[in-house]
Design a protein around this motif. Structure first.
Motif, short mmCIF file in Angstrom:
data_model
loop_
_atom_site.label_atom_id
_atom_site.label_comp_id
_atom_site.label_asym_id
_atom_site.label_seq_id
_atom_site.Cartn_x
_atom_site.Cartn_y
_atom_site.Cartn_z
N PRO A 146 0.84 -1.25 -0.11
CA PRO A 146 -0.11 -0.23 -0.24
C PRO A 146 0.52 1.25 -0.10
N ALA A 147 2.38 1.50 0.21
CA ALA A 147 3.29 2.04 0.65
C ALA A 147 3.57 2.52 -0.39
N THR A 148 3.42 1.60 -2.05
CA THR A 148 3.89 1.94 -3.81
C THR A 148 2.85 3.06 -4.01
N PRO A 149 4.23 4.65 -4.14
CA PRO A 149 3.18 5.61 -4.83
C PRO A 149 2.56 5.16 -6.33
N LEU A 150 1.39 5.61 -6.50
CA LEU A 150 0.23 5.08 -7.92
C LEU A 150 0.83 6.84 -8.63
N LEU A 151 1.12 6.24 -9.95
CA LEU A 151 1.23 6.92 -10.80
C LEU A 151 -0.18 7.71 -11.40
N PHE A 152 -0.60 6.91 -11.67
CA PHE A 152 -2.53 7.84 -11.47
C PHE A 152 -3.41 6.89 -11.45
N PRO A 153 -4.51 7.01 -10.47
CA PRO A 153 -5.73 6.63 -10.65
C PRO A 153 -5.87 5.02 -10.56
N LEU A 154 -6.14 4.08 -10.16
CA LEU A 154 -6.66 3.60 -9.97
C LEU A 154 -8.06 2.54 -8.72
N LEU A 155 -9.05 2.42 -10.15
CA LEU A 155 -10.27 1.70 -9.90
C LEU A 155 -11.31 0.59 -10.07
N TRP A 156 -11.54 0.37 -9.55
CA TRP A 156 -12.25 -1.42 -9.35
C TRP A 156 -13.67 -1.45 -8.80
#
Length: 384
Positions: A146-156
């Motif tokens: 969960p600490a990994t930074p996201l480059l853009f949003p993920l939705l599911w």
């Protein structure tokens, strides 16, 4: 005339969708190796190193294995995604529960195994799923930080069994403030209905929310996690309502590339048992929902483009119903493209131990992206 007719302020009356192009990743178990191959090809074709976004995409939407693959796209972990797929057969996370494994027939496929087990076990009375949840959940915990930074949003998408409704989770990009999450929620409410449940997958929920999206009914026990009111609730596969979450992308993004894991329909007549029939019925439902979501997005986009070309006088002559006009001018507008295998993939839905089939599916996705690419969606030519 136009502001009066529409009931909105002039100039900035129409609120555009907040994001550009979405990558939509479908559910399909081990066949998700195909979309992982497409992701690898997209990154390689653009010369993108790990830790950088694939050019042109601003979000990922996924369901089931598509949500899990989507995590690695949103975090830019393309090499790790490939390594996971090529190494997953050695870990074989999908394992029958002991009481079913005892009935194993080495000559049978997993689903036939399950059917044999069902006939002896009284599953409907005593057991909620035939596969162990722990190996899959442990693998998610091991590889998704969960600490990994996201480059853009993920939705599911997930399914709330208690309320019998779909719900949607999102994770925000690194450094994103409150504005984008608020805009995403508003867009989904406008497109899918004001009572749609949209929640942020906070670190304490992330693993369970992702696993819930992949928890196929009958195959896995429902996943227990807090609902939007904090009550412990059972969740299962997001594919029940949206196996290819086109609706999510349509609500938020101005364009979407949809990765499908099934070819155009191939006739099947050799149903061996009740499990075969159940999965065929489930697939029929998913295909119909996909057709409806893609047609809806296509025609809603067509209508909005048409209305936006009209003058205020033409709009006034077209209809006196201000609410209808307001809907047409504020409805989402999304350009859809898709890619899919031309034939059934060489690996089964639960074939995570099939090293040969997974490798072939991954390579097929890679080759299809480079040889055919994405096809613009047209309702007249698209086949279920």
């Amino acid at each position: 005339m136009a502001p009066s007719l529409l009931g909105v302020a002039g100039g900035g009356a129409v609120v555009d969708q907040p994001l550009g192009r979405a990558l939509v990743l479908s559910g399909g178990g081990a066949r998700g190796a195909y979309e992982a191959g497409i992701v690898g090809a997209l990154a390689a074709g653009a010369g993108v190193p790990d830790g950088s976004p694939i050019p042109g995409y601003t979000m990922v939407a996924g369901t089931s294995i598509g949500a899990l693959n989507g995590w690695f796209v949103a975090t830019g972990q393309y090499t790790r995604l490939r390594e996971l797929w090529y190494g997953i057969s050695g870990k074989n996370p999908v394992r029958l529960k002991p009481q079913f494994a005892a009935l194993q027939d080495p000559q049978s496929g997993v689903l036939n195994l399950a059917a044999s087990a069902l006939s002896f076990s009284g599953l409907a009375r005593d057991v909620k799923g035939i596969f162990q949840s722990e190996p899959v959940y442990d693998m998610i915990v091991q590889h998704i930080d969960p600490a990994t930074p996201l480059l853009f949003p993920l939705l599911w998408a997930v399914t709330n069994l208690a309320e019998q409704r779909p719900e949607y989770f999102f994770t925000r990009a690194h450094g994103a403030g409150e504005e984008l999450p608020r805009t995403v929620v508003q867009a989904l409410h406008a497109a899918l209905g004001p009572h749609t449940i949209v929640r942020e997958a906070t670190p304490d929920l992330l693993h369970r929310a992702l696993f819930a999206s992949a928890a196929i009914p009958i195959a896995f026990d429902p996943v227990q996690m807090p609902d939007s009111n904090g009550n412990l609730t059972a969740y299962c596969d997001g594919g029940v309502a949206s196996n290819s979450p086109v609706g999510i992308a349509h609500a938020i993004a101005r364009a979407a590339d949809v990765v499908l894991l099934d070819p155009p329909y191939e006739a099947q007549t050799n149903y061996a048992d009740a499990i075969d029939i159940a999965f065929a019925a489930y697939a029929t439902m998913q295909r119909k929902i996909l057709e409806e979501e893609m047609r809806s997005a296509y025609f809603e986009s067509l209508e909005r483009r048409t209305f936006r070309r009209l003058t205020a006088q033409e709009i006034a002559r077209a209809t006196a119903d201000a609410s209808l006009v307001r809907h047409e001018l504020t409805a989402p507008q999304t350009d859809l493209r898709y890619i899919r295998p031309e034939k059934t993939l060489p690996v089964g839905i639960v074939g995570f131990d099939d090293v040969v089939g997974i490798g072939k599916a991954y390579r097929q996705g890679w080759e299809d992206l480079f040889s055919r690419g994405f096809t613009p969606y047209d309702w007249r030519t698209f086949e279920l």
